[in-house]
Design a protein around this motif. Structure first.
Motif, PDB file in Angstrom:
ATOM      1  N   LEU A   1       0.829  -1.308   0.038  1.00 12.77           N
ATOM      2  CA  LEU A   1      -0.040   0.149   0.044  1.00 12.77           C
ATOM      3  C   LEU A   1       0.909   1.177  -0.022  1.00 12.77           C
ATOM      4  O   LEU A   1       1.980   1.256   0.563  1.00 12.77           O
ATOM      5  CB  LEU A   1      -1.006  -0.003   1.294  1.00 12.77           C
ATOM      6  CG  LEU A   1      -1.810   0.822   1.345  1.00 12.77           C
ATOM      7  CD1 LEU A   1      -3.155   0.257   0.370  1.00 12.77           C
ATOM      8  CD2 LEU A   1      -2.643   1.151   2.671  1.00 12.77           C
TER       9      LEU A   1
ATOM     10  N   ARG B   1       0.304   6.694   3.576  1.00  9.70           N
ATOM     11  CA  ARG B   1      -0.709   7.951   3.248  1.00  9.70           C
ATOM     12  C   ARG B   1      -0.211   8.871   4.391  1.00  9.70           C
ATOM     13  O   ARG B   1       0.098   8.347   5.566  1.00  9.70           O
ATOM     14  CB  ARG B   1      -2.109   7.480   3.563  1.00  9.70           C
ATOM     15  CG  ARG B   1      -2.920   6.354   2.961  1.00  9.70           C
ATOM     16  CD  ARG B   1      -2.799   6.290   1.607  1.00  9.70           C
ATOM     17  NE  ARG B   1      -3.993   5.532   1.095  1.00  9.70           N
ATOM     18  CZ  ARG B   1      -3.878   4.598   0.225  1.00  9.70           C
ATOM     19  NH1 ARG B   1      -2.573   4.182  -0.190  1.00  9.70           N
ATOM     20  NH2 ARG B   1      -4.825   4.120  -0.340  1.00  9.70           N
TER      21      ARG B   1
ATOM     22  N   ASN C   1      -2.158  -0.892  10.907  1.00 12.76           N
ATOM     23  CA  ASN C   1      -2.992  -0.346  10.064  1.00 12.76           C
ATOM     24  C   ASN C   1      -3.603  -1.389   9.015  1.00 12.76           C
ATOM     25  O   ASN C   1      -3.143  -1.444   8.169  1.00 12.76           O
ATOM     26  CB  ASN C   1      -2.255   0.829   9.149  1.00 12.76           C
ATOM     27  CG  ASN C   1      -3.012   1.427   8.055  1.00 12.76           C
ATOM     28  OD1 ASN C   1      -4.293   1.525   8.105  1.00 12.76           O
ATOM     29  ND2 ASN C   1      -2.598   2.016   7.127  1.00 12.76           N
ATOM     30  N   PRO C   2      -4.831  -2.141   9.735  1.00 11.86           N
ATOM     31  CA  PRO C   2      -5.201  -3.431   9.036  1.00 11.86           C
ATOM     32  C   PRO C   2      -6.044  -2.718   7.971  1.00 11.86           C
ATOM     33  O   PRO C   2      -6.490  -1.500   7.794  1.00 11.86           O
ATOM     34  CB  PRO C   2      -5.965  -3.950  10.113  1.00 11.86           C
ATOM     35  CG  PRO C   2      -6.134  -2.966  11.224  1.00 11.86           C
ATOM     36  CD  PRO C   2      -5.323  -1.529  10.924  1.00 11.86           C
TER      37      PRO C   2
ATOM     38  N   TYR D   1      -9.608  -2.016   6.437  1.00 16.25           N
ATOM     39  CA  TYR D   1     -10.802  -1.790   6.984  1.00 16.25           C
ATOM     40  C   TYR D   1     -11.716  -1.017   6.314  1.00 16.25           C
ATOM     41  O   TYR D   1     -12.940  -0.593   6.824  1.00 16.25           O
ATOM     42  CB  TYR D   1     -10.377  -0.533   8.242  1.00 16.25           C
ATOM     43  CG  TYR D   1      -9.617   0.555   7.853  1.00 16.25           C
ATOM     44  CD1 TYR D   1     -10.054   1.591   7.123  1.00 16.25           C
ATOM     45  CD2 TYR D   1      -8.422   0.780   8.536  1.00 16.25           C
ATOM     46  CE1 TYR D   1      -9.361   2.878   6.858  1.00 16.25           C
ATOM     47  CE2 TYR D   1      -7.615   2.004   8.210  1.00 16.25           C
ATOM     48  CZ  TYR D   1      -8.289   3.194   7.549  1.00 16.25           C
ATOM     49  OH  TYR D   1      -7.662   4.103   6.963  1.00 16.25           O
ATOM     50  N   ILE D   2     -11.717  -1.171   4.842  1.00 19.16           N
ATOM     51  CA  ILE D   2     -12.732  -0.651   3.943  1.00 19.16           C
ATOM     52  C   ILE D   2     -13.771  -1.638   3.675  1.00 19.16           C
ATOM     53  O   ILE D   2     -13.393  -3.018   3.679  1.00 19.16           O
ATOM     54  CB  ILE D   2     -12.094  -0.056   2.663  1.00 19.16           C
ATOM     55  CG1 ILE D   2     -11.056   0.979   3.042  1.00 19.16           C
ATOM     56  CG2 ILE D   2     -13.176   0.229   1.537  1.00 19.16           C
ATOM     57  CD1 ILE D   2     -10.572   1.694   1.918  1.00 19.16           C
TER      58      ILE D   2
ATOM     59  N   ALA E   1      -4.768  -5.292   1.182  1.00 21.35           N
ATOM     60  CA  ALA E   1      -4.436  -4.507   2.379  1.00 21.35           C
ATOM     61  C   ALA E   1      -5.576  -3.471   2.487  1.00 21.35           C
ATOM     62  O   ALA E   1      -5.408  -2.645   3.383  1.00 21.35           O
ATOM     63  CB  ALA E   1      -3.053  -3.608   1.707  1.00 21.35           C
ATOM     64  N   LEU E   2      -6.298  -3.646   1.707  1.00 22.73           N
ATOM     65  CA  LEU E   2      -7.672  -2.503   1.918  1.00 22.73           C
ATOM     66  C   LEU E   2      -8.997  -3.053   2.407  1.00 22.73           C
ATOM     67  O   LEU E   2      -9.908  -2.688   2.993  1.00 22.73           O
ATOM     68  CB  LEU E   2      -7.777  -1.916   0.536  1.00 22.73           C
ATOM     69  CG  LEU E   2      -6.730  -0.897  -0.145  1.00 22.73           C
ATOM     70  CD1 LEU E   2      -7.089  -0.547  -1.296  1.00 22.73           C
ATOM     71  CD2 LEU E   2      -6.577   0.412   0.965  1.00 22.73           C
TER      72      LEU E   2
ATOM     73  N   GLU F   1      -4.752   2.003  13.356  1.00 29.81           N
ATOM     74  CA  GLU F   1      -5.503   3.193  12.453  1.00 29.81           C
ATOM     75  C   GLU F   1      -6.879   2.380  12.086  1.00 29.81           C
ATOM     76  O   GLU F   1      -7.315   1.273  11.966  1.00 29.81           O
ATOM     77  CB  GLU F   1      -4.631   3.074  10.946  1.00 29.81           C
ATOM     78  CG  GLU F   1      -5.333   4.099  10.177  1.00 29.81           C
ATOM     79  CD  GLU F   1      -4.524   4.418   8.945  1.00 29.81           C
ATOM     80  OE1 GLU F   1      -3.431   4.908   8.973  1.00 29.81           O
ATOM     81  OE2 GLU F   1      -5.206   4.644   7.935  1.00 29.81           O
TER      82      GLU F   1
END
Ligand code: GLN
Length: 280
Positions: free
Chosen positions: A91, A94, A186-187, A189-190, A210-211, A241
């Motif tokens: 990823l 960000r 930051n797993p 999480y969408i 990763a999303l 996160e």
């Protein structure tokens, strides 16, 4: 053709494809040809390009016009104080994630020696930025993909952190090595159904694994929270996160698993982004 003419041409191609940052992107991609920064390129606008240079530049413009992110075209991305190698196996770091680094530093201000675990280490941008700031800390990073760990390894080498980081190729469900003072993640999480509405730049190029946070977006967060219970020391800290709308739900997951909420922190866009908890 000189640099200015080529940049203008590239800019127009990107503009026609609806890319908002067309001017900046064209300049940045030109700077890649010379391995220089943007300013050096701008200062040499009238320099002539070879046929080969024009060809390479046009290929980059072509890829960008198909929405490939600039970070993948350059193979790097700035995060915190450093430049991280990136490929499509990780990823792209960000700016919002810098909030997580800030919080870890805040909660470890007076500590000299800590063991930190990052679950889903990716490029390593979080873990390695922390280790650069805290010379006495040791880091462990786990991820399920070898290719991802290879990128992380090259960042470890670049930042000269070889002596203080260990990487493991493992799913957190099967990871049972050591106890940690601090766990960070930051797993993905969408919510699954929302993935296809992400920018084309993200959806077509970044690793969906990763999303994708499963049907409710919480699948991987829960997995990190459950498994952290066996990996965290008494009184240890878990810093996550989270998605902008997940605060209440994640708070419940944490509380139901015996964690105490210490703080919730907003990112640059004033969204709840980072949740800090402890476990006794
Ligand atoms: N913040 C990322 C995005 O909006 C998502 C990162 C994640 O799922 N961990 O693309």
């Amino acid at each position: 053709m000189n640099i200015l003419e080529a940049i203008k041409k590239g800019e127009n191609v990107l503009k026609e494809k609806g890319i908002k940052s067309h001017k900046l992107d064209s300049e940045i991609l030109m700077s890649k040809i010379f391995n220089k920064n943007r300013i050096d390129v701008i200062l040499n606008f009238d320099m002539n390009l070879s046929i080969n240079e024009i060809k390479i530049f046009n290929n980059l413009i072509e890829e960008r016009s198909k929405r490939k992110p600039i970070a993948y075209l350059l193979g790097k991305k700035e995060f915190w104080k450093y430049e991280f190698d990136v490929t499509e196996d990780v990823l792209i770091p960000r700016p919002d994630t810098e909030t997580v680094v800030e919080q870890v530093l805040k909660f470890t201000k007076n500590k000299s020696k800590l063991k930190i675990l990052e679950i889903g280490v990716g490029s390593g941008c979080i873990l390695l930025s922390i280790l650069k700031e805290r010379k006495g800390f040791y880091g462990t990073g786990i991820d399920i993909y070898k290719k991802t760990l290879d990128i992380c390894k090259s960042n470890i080498k670049k930042l000269e952190l070889n002596d203080r980081v260990k990487l493991f190729k493992s799913d957190v469900d099967n990871f049972n090595y050591g106890k940690y003072d601090l766990i960070v993640s930051n797993p993905p999480y969408i919510k699954k159904f929302k993935l296809k509405y992400l920018d084309k730049d993200i959806y077509d190029y970044e690793p969906i694994s990763a999303l994708d946070g499963g049907v409710d977006g919480l699948l991987k967060i829960k997995k990190v929270v459950y498994n952290s219970s066996k990996l965290i020391k008494k009184g240890g800290i878990l810093i996550l996160e989270i998605g902008f709308d997940q605060m209440d739900k994640v708070k419940n997951v944490l509380i139901n698993n015996g964690y105490y909420i210490k703080n919730v922190i907003k990112d640059l866009a004033k969204n709840n982004r980072c949740i800090i908890s402890t476990k006794n």
